[in-house]
Design a protein around this motif. Structure first.
Motif, PDB file in Angstrom:
ATOM      1  N   ARG A 219       0.880  -1.071  -0.019  1.00 17.84           N
ATOM      2  CA  ARG A 219       0.089  -0.124  -0.182  1.00 17.84           C
ATOM      3  C   ARG A 219       0.960   1.194   0.094  1.00 17.84           C
ATOM      4  N   ALA A 220       2.107   1.318   0.642  1.00 15.67           N
ATOM      5  CA  ALA A 220       2.707   2.427   0.705  1.00 15.67           C
ATOM      6  C   ALA A 220       3.627   2.601  -0.437  1.00 15.67           C
ATOM      7  N   ARG A 221       3.892   1.790  -1.265  1.00 14.89           N
ATOM      8  CA  ARG A 221       4.592   1.647  -2.439  1.00 14.89           C
ATOM      9  C   ARG A 221       3.667   2.354  -3.688  1.00 14.89           C
ATOM     10  N   ALA A 222       2.371   1.675  -3.117  1.00 13.84           N
ATOM     11  CA  ALA A 222       1.492   2.439  -4.362  1.00 13.84           C
ATOM     12  C   ALA A 222       0.842   3.752  -4.113  1.00 13.84           C
ATOM     13  N   ARG A 223       0.980   4.273  -2.944  1.00 14.79           N
ATOM     14  CA  ARG A 223       0.815   5.529  -2.562  1.00 14.79           C
ATOM     15  C   ARG A 223       1.862   6.420  -3.203  1.00 14.79           C
ATOM     16  N   GLN A 224       2.971   5.864  -3.281  1.00 15.19           N
ATOM     17  CA  GLN A 224       4.068   6.730  -3.645  1.00 15.19           C
ATOM     18  C   GLN A 224       4.656   6.660  -5.417  1.00 15.19           C
ATOM     19  N   THR A 225       3.499   5.957  -5.928  1.00 10.74           N
ATOM     20  CA  THR A 225       3.704   5.871  -7.336  1.00 10.74           C
ATOM     21  C   THR A 225       2.675   6.133  -8.066  1.00 10.74           C
ATOM     22  N   ASP A 226       2.566   6.042  -9.577  1.00  5.95           N
ATOM     23  CA  ASP A 226       1.514   6.369 -10.312  1.00  5.95           C
ATOM     24  C   ASP A 226       1.637   5.236 -11.587  1.00  5.95           C
ATOM     25  N   LEU A 227       1.038   4.355 -11.751  1.00  4.64           N
ATOM     26  CA  LEU A 227       1.019   3.277 -12.797  1.00  4.64           C
ATOM     27  C   LEU A 227       1.239   3.830 -14.324  1.00  4.64           C
ATOM     28  N   LEU A 228       0.245   4.836 -14.515  1.00  2.00           N
ATOM     29  CA  LEU A 228       0.311   5.119 -15.832  1.00  2.00           C
ATOM     30  C   LEU A 228       1.263   6.246 -16.150  1.00  2.00           C
ATOM     31  N   ARG A 229       1.940   7.081 -15.141  1.00  4.03           N
ATOM     32  CA  ARG A 229       2.731   7.961 -15.188  1.00  4.03           C
ATOM     33  C   ARG A 229       4.196   7.282 -15.320  1.00  4.03           C
ATOM     34  N   THR A 230       4.451   6.258 -14.816  1.00  9.95           N
ATOM     35  CA  THR A 230       5.736   5.724 -14.426  1.00  9.95           C
ATOM     36  C   THR A 230       6.032   4.422 -15.635  1.00  9.95           C
ATOM     37  N   THR A 231       4.625   4.129 -16.764  1.00 11.23           N
ATOM     38  CA  THR A 231       5.069   3.036 -17.522  1.00 11.23           C
ATOM     39  C   THR A 231       4.699   3.612 -19.088  1.00 11.23           C
ATOM     40  N   ASP A 232       4.644   4.791 -19.163  1.00 18.09           N
ATOM     41  CA  ASP A 232       4.539   5.577 -20.501  1.00 18.09           C
ATOM     42  C   ASP A 232       3.409   4.806 -21.438  1.00 18.09           C
ATOM     43  N   PRO A 233       2.200   4.820 -21.081  1.00 15.38           N
ATOM     44  CA  PRO A 233       1.514   3.670 -21.952  1.00 15.38           C
ATOM     45  C   PRO A 233       1.010   4.130 -23.276  1.00 15.38           C
ATOM     46  N   THR A 234       1.133   3.356 -24.155  1.00 12.83           N
ATOM     47  CA  THR A 234       0.710   3.481 -25.617  1.00 12.83           C
ATOM     48  C   THR A 234      -0.831   2.945 -25.783  1.00 12.83           C
ATOM     49  N   GLY A 235      -1.656   3.747 -26.131  1.00 10.54           N
ATOM     50  CA  GLY A 235      -3.185   3.493 -26.446  1.00 10.54           C
ATOM     51  C   GLY A 235      -3.401   2.532 -27.747  1.00 10.54           C
ATOM     52  N   MET A 236      -3.894   1.479 -27.836  1.00  5.31           N
ATOM     53  CA  MET A 236      -4.404   0.570 -28.813  1.00  5.31           C
ATOM     54  C   MET A 236      -5.765   0.386 -28.894  1.00  5.31           C
ATOM     55  N   ILE A 237      -6.078  -0.003 -30.255  1.00  8.28           N
ATOM     56  CA  ILE A 237      -7.369  -0.423 -30.289  1.00  8.28           C
ATOM     57  C   ILE A 237      -7.429  -1.842 -30.641  1.00  8.28           C
ATOM     58  N   ALA A 238      -8.260  -2.833 -30.098  1.00  6.77           N
ATOM     59  CA  ALA A 238      -8.101  -4.273 -30.804  1.00  6.77           C
ATOM     60  C   ALA A 238      -9.408  -4.635 -31.817  1.00  6.77           C
ATOM     61  N   PRO A 239      -8.853  -4.614 -33.069  1.00  2.00           N
ATOM     62  CA  PRO A 239     -10.059  -4.545 -34.007  1.00  2.00           C
ATOM     63  C   PRO A 239     -10.966  -5.838 -33.896  1.00  2.00           C
ATOM     64  N   ASN A 240     -10.475  -6.975 -33.181  1.00  2.00           N
ATOM     65  CA  ASN A 240     -11.313  -8.096 -33.012  1.00  2.00           C
ATOM     66  C   ASN A 240     -11.720  -8.264 -31.671  1.00  2.00           C
ATOM     67  N   LEU A 342      -3.581  -0.821  -7.070  1.00  2.00           N
ATOM     68  CA  LEU A 342      -3.848   0.441  -6.215  1.00  2.00           C
ATOM     69  C   LEU A 342      -3.282   1.460  -6.616  1.00  2.00           C
ATOM     70  N   SER A 343      -2.296   1.761  -7.487  1.00  2.00           N
ATOM     71  CA  SER A 343      -1.860   2.833  -7.861  1.00  2.00           C
ATOM     72  C   SER A 343      -2.365   3.334  -9.485  1.00  2.00           C
ATOM     73  N   GLY A 344      -3.211   2.422  -9.818  1.00  2.00           N
ATOM     74  CA  GLY A 344      -4.029   2.737 -11.118  1.00  2.00           C
ATOM     75  C   GLY A 344      -5.212   3.760 -11.330  1.00  2.00           C
TER      76      GLY A 344
END
Length: 380
Positions: A219-240, A342-344
């Motif tokens: 929980r403490a680790r999650a409070r001090q991080t941010d999933l989307l900020r630290t993983t640089d996500p690339t958005g995709m669409i799945a046609p199927n 928890l950090s998402g």
């Protein structure tokens, strides 16, 4: 006491007094007792009196702290509070600080100590006169609160690697063993362990770690991080559709399955079904060409918005350690999944809570009993 430090604590005390007066409103009077001024030879720093309009009052012995840890709350402050209650059951101990962490707040409440910080975290329970206040302020330290010489926090890649190892493997073990297994420097591990001990997240007997509060640690680790900020996500669409992507992953050659790991809602649903839908989150190795390669192999198309698949860059190898398999698809290990959820964003923290509940109920299954087993999957 240093003059500047005394002035700083006096200003903090006065700000705390003003905040308390504002919370209680004009029906109450909050005064600083002059005979109990800051810097006396007693075991507390000051005394506040809270008086109602009908003349009923309570005295609050105040500890003014620039920083307070869970260890202090459960140790010396708890001892002071017990002493105060033995002398007068109606007198309360209150801690005033610029900011008090969630874990310290928990420790203070467990010791029946009231607290107030300048970000709005307040807990006050008085039976006579009847006062109950509980407000929530900042759950992360404000900018500038952490000094440059502070011990390391639970942010960053190295901290994440050690957190997962501590959570995934039950003690006892020593700092030297952890540093070797996590491939981290011993000085760094030792400093971080000091921080975790201050936060009551580990307990040591001499140099031996004998207990780890793995739930609090995650929980403490999650409070001090941010999933989307630290993983640089690339958005995709799945046609199927997302289900077709999962089926494709399950049918990939064994070696390939270890290059893409599922995390987030779809992984959590294997152990803690909370909801349906959501984005499929996939970890890939942190190289730009890997995003393009995986997207091509899974038939994904990049989109600026409305993505139903997110490709996350795994910035540390700890993401790939101790994975688990579900329906033929490889997922991140439970401790990584809990922190990710928890950090998402959105409903993911609620899913993270359910993952933790699953982990508590099945700790004997997923938690390793020895560091020599730290290379094995979480669940097999």
């Amino acid at each position: 006491m240093d003059t500047s430090a005394h002035a700083g604590e006096q200003a903090l005390l006065e700000q705390g007094q003003a905040s308390l007066q504002h919370l209680l409103g004009p029906e109450w009077e909050v005064t600083l007792q002059p005979e109990q001024s800051l810097g006396g030879d007693h075991r507390w720093d000051a005394m506040l009196q809270i008086k109602s309009r009908d003349g009923v009052y309570v005295q609050m012995l105040v500890e003014v702290k620039q920083k307070v840890t869970p260890k202090e709350a459960a140790g010396i402050l708890n001892s002071t509070a017990q002493l105060v209650r033995r002398v007068n059951q109606y007198t309360r101990l209150m801690v005033i600080a610029p900011w008090i962490s969630p874990m310290t707040q928990d420790a203070l409440r467990s010791s029946e100590i009231d607290y107030l910080d300048l970000t709005g975290n307040v807990s006050l329970r008085v039976s006579r006169p009847a006062i109950v206040i509980h407000t929530q302020g900042a759950d992360r330290a404000p900018a500038g609160h952490r000094s440059p010489t502070s011990k390391p926090l639970l942010t960053g890649l190295r901290a994440g690697r050690l957190v997962r190892l501590l959570a995934d493997v039950a003690p006892p073990y020593r700092a030297t063993e952890l540093a070797h297994r996590a491939e981290l420097s011993l000085p760094y591990v030792s400093r971080l362990l000091d921080t975790l001990e201050d936060q009551l997240l580990i307990q040591r007997e001499g140099r031996l770690i004998v207990s780890v509060n793995w739930q609090g640690l995650l929980r403490a680790r999650a409070r001090q991080t941010d999933l989307l900020r630290t993983t640089d996500p690339t958005g995709m669409i799945a046609p199927n559709g997302v289900k077709a992507v999962l089926t494709q992953l399950a049918n990939m050659p064994p070696d390939y399955r270890h290059e893409v790991f599922v995390t987030g809602s779809y992984a959590a649903r294997s152990f803690a079904p909370v909801s349906v839908g959501g984005q499929l989150m996939l970890y890939v190795q942190e190289h730009p060409e890997n995003v393009e390669r995986v997207a091509g192999e899974l038939g994904l198309m990049p989109v600026p918005e409305g993505a139903d698949v997110l490709l996350l860059k795994a910035r540390d190898r700890s993401v790939w350690q101790r994975p688990m398999e579900s329906a033929g698809v490889w997922q991140v290990g439970l401790s990584q999944l809990a922190v990710d959820c928890l950090s998402g964003p959105g409903r993911m923290p609620a899913e993270g809570v359910k993952v933790l509940e699953f982990m508590v109920e099945h700790e004997h299954v997923w938690r390793k009993t020895d560091l020599s087993l730290s290379g094995e999957p979480t669940l097999s």
